[in-house]
Design a protein around this motif. Structure first.
Motif: not given
Length: 268
Positions: A161-188
């Protein structure tokens, strides 16, 4: 009357409401004071509700949402209630069964993400076919910060759903991802909507999905999920294609198109 006092909805396990005339079912998380964190009982209730919807042919769309009444900042779900891991009767794969059931559910599924989502509950969002998000909310996955390797099907959904790079960022940084960024970058998300227009946007999209030919839409959903999971079976897909072409719904769709009227699909 309008001047009668408003009482907050009763908190408790997830609640399923089925509206047969609209072909839409709504499954709501109902523990806003606990930020809709999920207990083992809640997980069993979700599994039961999904099974009930699967067995009700009148339901063409399942909407997943949460009660956020009284929360200072809306939270769709804070994830699994971590105290459950310390209980001797906790099944290690219990949580995983819920998004797996949601992903495999017969109806089309729409997540009305009307608050931020954390931990395992993020996989409930990803398991749905389509998603709307409330503006200003976020998604956060702290598994590695807690010392947990996430379960396999959840990792697959994150990568798909997110693609490998965003998935790694989500898991390996533990930082919050704003929904607008997920909409723009991953069309989630289909849309990121402000609070004033959120419910109307959910209803509009759910109604649009419910108006599709159910046999074709449900079979197409199943085929796309299988292809995304690496299970491409052309013979099976050809059989589904042939079944749709022989259906009464396809005949109705052609007739409605020729007559320039809305189709009346029967699911046959």
């Amino acid at each position: 009357m309008d001047d009668e006092p408003k009482h907050p909805p009763e908190a408790g396990p997830p609640q399923l409401r089925i509206d047969k005339p609209s072909h839409i079912a709504t499954l709501s998380l109902r523990r806003p004071a606990q930020r809709n964190s999920l207990t083992d009982d809640d997980l069993h209730a979700l599994l039961d509700a999904i099974a009930q919807v699967d067995a009700e042919p009148a339901v063409r769309v399942l909407v997943l949402r949460a009660d956020t009444t009284g929360q200072p900042r809306p939270v769709f779900s804070a994830g699994y209630h971590v105290g459950g891991f310390d209980q001797g009767d906790h099944g290690p794969q219990l949580f995983e069964r819920v998004p797996e059931a949601l992903e495999r559910a017969r109806p089309l599924t729409l997540c009305a993400m009307n608050g931020s989502v954390y931990g395992g509950a993020t996989d409930l969002v990803l398991a749905c076919d389509l998603r709307l998000a409330l503006a200003g909310t976020e998604l956060r996955m702290p598994a590695c910060m807690l010392g947990l390797h996430y379960y396999p099907s959840g990792l697959r959904r994150y990568a798909n759903r997110l693609g490998l790079n965003l998935a790694k960022r989500a898991f390996l940084t533990g930082q919050a991802l704003p929904v607008q960024r997920l909409a723009d970058a991953a069309q989630l998300f289909e849309q990121v909507v402000d609070a004033a227009h959120f419910d109307a946007a959910v209803q509009q999209l759910a109604t649009r999905l419910a108006g599709l030919a159910p046999l074709a839409a449900q079979a197409t959903k199943q085929s796309l999920n299988e292809i995304a999971a690496g299970r491409y079976d052309e013979a099976l897909l050809r059989r589904r294609e042939a079944a749709s072409m022989a259906s009464a719904d396809f005949a109705e769709g052609r007739a409605a198109f020729a007559a320039r009227r809305p189709p009346r699909f029967s699911g046959r």
